[in-house]
Write an enzyme that holds these catalytic residues in place. Sequence first.
Site, PDB file in Angstrom:
ATOM      1  N   SER A  24       0.986  -1.046  -0.086  1.00 32.47           N
ATOM      2  CA  SER A  24       0.013  -0.197   0.100  1.00 32.47           C
ATOM      3  C   SER A  24       0.999   1.373  -0.096  1.00 32.47           C
ATOM      4  O   SER A  24       2.039   1.220   0.468  1.00 32.47           O
ATOM      5  CB  SER A  24      -0.777  -0.024   1.345  1.00 32.47           C
ATOM      6  OG  SER A  24      -1.452   1.227   1.338  1.00 32.47           O
ATOM      7  N   TYR A  65      -2.197  -1.402  10.911  1.00 29.85           N
ATOM      8  CA  TYR A  65      -2.426  -1.409   9.277  1.00 29.85           C
ATOM      9  C   TYR A  65      -0.979  -0.927   8.564  1.00 29.85           C
ATOM     10  O   TYR A  65      -0.663  -1.724   7.811  1.00 29.85           O
ATOM     11  CB  TYR A  65      -3.334  -0.710   8.683  1.00 29.85           C
ATOM     12  CG  TYR A  65      -3.533  -1.063   7.259  1.00 29.85           C
ATOM     13  CD1 TYR A  65      -4.272  -2.260   6.788  1.00 29.85           C
ATOM     14  CD2 TYR A  65      -3.195   0.087   6.416  1.00 29.85           C
ATOM     15  CE1 TYR A  65      -4.603  -2.099   5.341  1.00 29.85           C
ATOM     16  CE2 TYR A  65      -3.408   0.018   4.937  1.00 29.85           C
ATOM     17  CZ  TYR A  65      -4.193  -1.139   4.496  1.00 29.85           C
ATOM     18  OH  TYR A  65      -4.283  -1.341   3.097  1.00 29.85           O
TER      19      TYR A  65
HETATM   20  P1  NAD Z   1     -11.729  -5.915  -0.370  1.00 25.26           P
HETATM   21  O1  NAD Z   1     -12.283  -6.048   1.140  1.00 25.26           O
HETATM   22  O2  NAD Z   1     -12.399  -5.443  -1.419  1.00 25.26           O
HETATM   23  O3  NAD Z   1     -11.071  -7.292  -0.555  1.00 25.26           O
HETATM   24  C1  NAD Z   1     -10.259  -8.129   0.256  1.00 25.26           C
HETATM   25  C2  NAD Z   1     -10.447  -9.490   0.016  1.00 25.26           C
HETATM   26  O4  NAD Z   1      -9.561 -10.252   0.901  1.00 25.26           O
HETATM   27  C3  NAD Z   1     -11.953 -10.027   0.371  1.00 25.26           C
HETATM   28  O5  NAD Z   1     -12.492 -10.909  -0.654  1.00 25.26           O
HETATM   29  C4  NAD Z   1     -11.923 -10.836   1.510  1.00 25.26           C
HETATM   30  O6  NAD Z   1     -12.525 -11.894   1.797  1.00 25.26           O
HETATM   31  C5  NAD Z   1     -10.351 -11.335   1.347  1.00 25.26           C
HETATM   32  N1  NAD Z   1      -9.815 -11.790   2.552  1.00 25.26           N
HETATM   33  C6  NAD Z   1      -9.625 -11.229   3.831  1.00 25.26           C
HETATM   34  N2  NAD Z   1      -9.179 -11.968   4.714  1.00 25.26           N
HETATM   35  C7  NAD Z   1      -8.827 -13.207   4.253  1.00 25.26           C
HETATM   36  C8  NAD Z   1      -8.179 -14.243   4.765  1.00 25.26           C
HETATM   37  N3  NAD Z   1      -7.752 -14.338   5.883  1.00 25.26           N
HETATM   38  N4  NAD Z   1      -7.723 -15.457   3.768  1.00 25.26           N
HETATM   39  C9  NAD Z   1      -8.225 -15.126   2.446  1.00 25.26           C
HETATM   40  N5  NAD Z   1      -8.719 -13.952   1.965  1.00 25.26           N
HETATM   41  C10 NAD Z   1      -9.041 -12.831   2.684  1.00 25.26           C
HETATM   42  O7  NAD Z   1     -10.559  -4.948  -0.130  1.00 25.26           O
HETATM   43  P2  NAD Z   1      -9.485  -4.467  -1.361  1.00 25.26           P
HETATM   44  O8  NAD Z   1      -9.418  -2.942  -1.280  1.00 25.26           O
HETATM   45  O9  NAD Z   1      -9.445  -4.992  -2.526  1.00 25.26           O
HETATM   46  O10 NAD Z   1      -8.055  -4.998  -0.610  1.00 25.26           O
HETATM   47  C11 NAD Z   1      -7.375  -5.584  -1.331  1.00 25.26           C
HETATM   48  C12 NAD Z   1      -5.730  -5.585  -0.665  1.00 25.26           C
HETATM   49  O11 NAD Z   1      -5.136  -4.203  -1.325  1.00 25.26           O
HETATM   50  C13 NAD Z   1      -5.581  -5.501   0.748  1.00 25.26           C
HETATM   51  O12 NAD Z   1      -4.307  -6.266   1.051  1.00 25.26           O
HETATM   52  C14 NAD Z   1      -5.322  -4.238   1.076  1.00 25.26           C
HETATM   53  O13 NAD Z   1      -4.929  -3.811   2.330  1.00 25.26           O
HETATM   54  C15 NAD Z   1      -4.843  -3.389  -0.047  1.00 25.26           C
HETATM   55  N6  NAD Z   1      -5.009  -2.043  -0.162  1.00 25.26           N
HETATM   56  C16 NAD Z   1      -6.354  -1.773  -0.611  1.00 25.26           C
HETATM   57  C17 NAD Z   1      -6.371  -0.261  -0.704  1.00 25.26           C
HETATM   58  C18 NAD Z   1      -7.694   0.590  -0.978  1.00 25.26           C
HETATM   59  O14 NAD Z   1      -7.578   1.449  -0.997  1.00 25.26           O
HETATM   60  N7  NAD Z   1      -8.622  -0.362  -1.502  1.00 25.26           N
HETATM   61  C19 NAD Z   1      -5.032   0.661  -0.742  1.00 25.26           C
HETATM   62  C20 NAD Z   1      -3.946   0.108  -0.648  1.00 25.26           C
HETATM   63  C21 NAD Z   1      -3.857  -1.410  -0.302  1.00 25.26           C
END
Ligand code: NAD
Length: 253
Positions: free
Chosen positions: A143, A156
């Site tokens: 991130s 986080y």
């Molecule tokens: P999201 O909540 O839409 O998707 C996350 C997915 O991970 C979900 O389908 C959830 O069921 C799955 N998950 C959670 N815990 C799990 C586990 N223990 N085992 C397997 N699957 C699991 O979120 P997103 O925004 O798509 O996030 C995806 C990644 O991107 C994460 O690592 C998040 O930290 C990172 N991220 C997101 C953003 C943002 O702004 N959305 C920014 C930077 C980084």
Amino acid sequence: MKGIEGTAGLVTGAGSGIGRATAKRFAAEGAQVVVADVDEDGGHETVEQIEDDGGDATFVETDVTDESDVEQMVEETVDTYGQLDFAHNNAGIGAEMVPLTEQTEDTWDSLYEINLKGVWRCLKEEIPVMLEHGGGAIVNTSSVSGLGGDLNMTPYNSTKHGVVGLTRSAALEFGGEGIRINAVCPGVIETPMVNELLETAPDDVEQMIIGRPMDRFGQPDEVASATVWLCSDDASFITGHPLAIDGGVTALH
Ligand code: NAD
């Protein structure tokens, strides 16, 4: 993209948001994809969407906090598609924005188990299989929180710094053996994770984008295209790199 068609691999957290977009993009480029997620409904929905678009995907229910689940996820990828050419270790959770002095052990533990140790568990199972098959490419989701500080997001933020360190160190260990390991560092991307934060702490989320160079949220597809590119032969000399996909946020001082 060069070298993606005819390959096979897996995406964790592919039942939603960034992981779903990446799984769909790999499939659209002609790869076979294991959609791994703890959320069965979300995982099946991703597979349906890929199949509707004419792609090939399989759901494997996986909790990245469970070593045997992760082992099975990699085994099923090889059993189903015969190889593991790429992996996007993306599953992660966010957390309520709370000052450091008010945070709990439980919050720290669950963030570390999923966001950081979850990525390590995946690498531990993926790398031996890739070594056996002559190499591969891995992208871990960090991130912009892995590149600089955030207010009220200490646990986080530190897991995402951890993912950058894990990526760089693993890249050093396996670069000579044909495995490239990089990280994507998204800014604020419009996914269910961010929509949830928008409901609970809208002012905090607005603060993250107001006055920023591109003045908007990113879209999951914009992270997906960079991730698939990092796994392609077009990125053949890139390893150990945390790539910001953030509309210029990390260009600010
Ligand atoms: P999201 O909540 O839409 O998707 C996350 C997915 O991970 C979900 O389908 C959830 O069921 C799955 N998950 C959670 N815990 C799990 C586990 N223990 N085992 C397997 N699957 C699991 O979120 P997103 O925004 O798509 O996030 C995806 C990644 O991107 C994460 O690592 C998040 O930290 C990172 N991220 C997101 C953003 C943002 O702004 N959305 C920014 C930077 C980084």
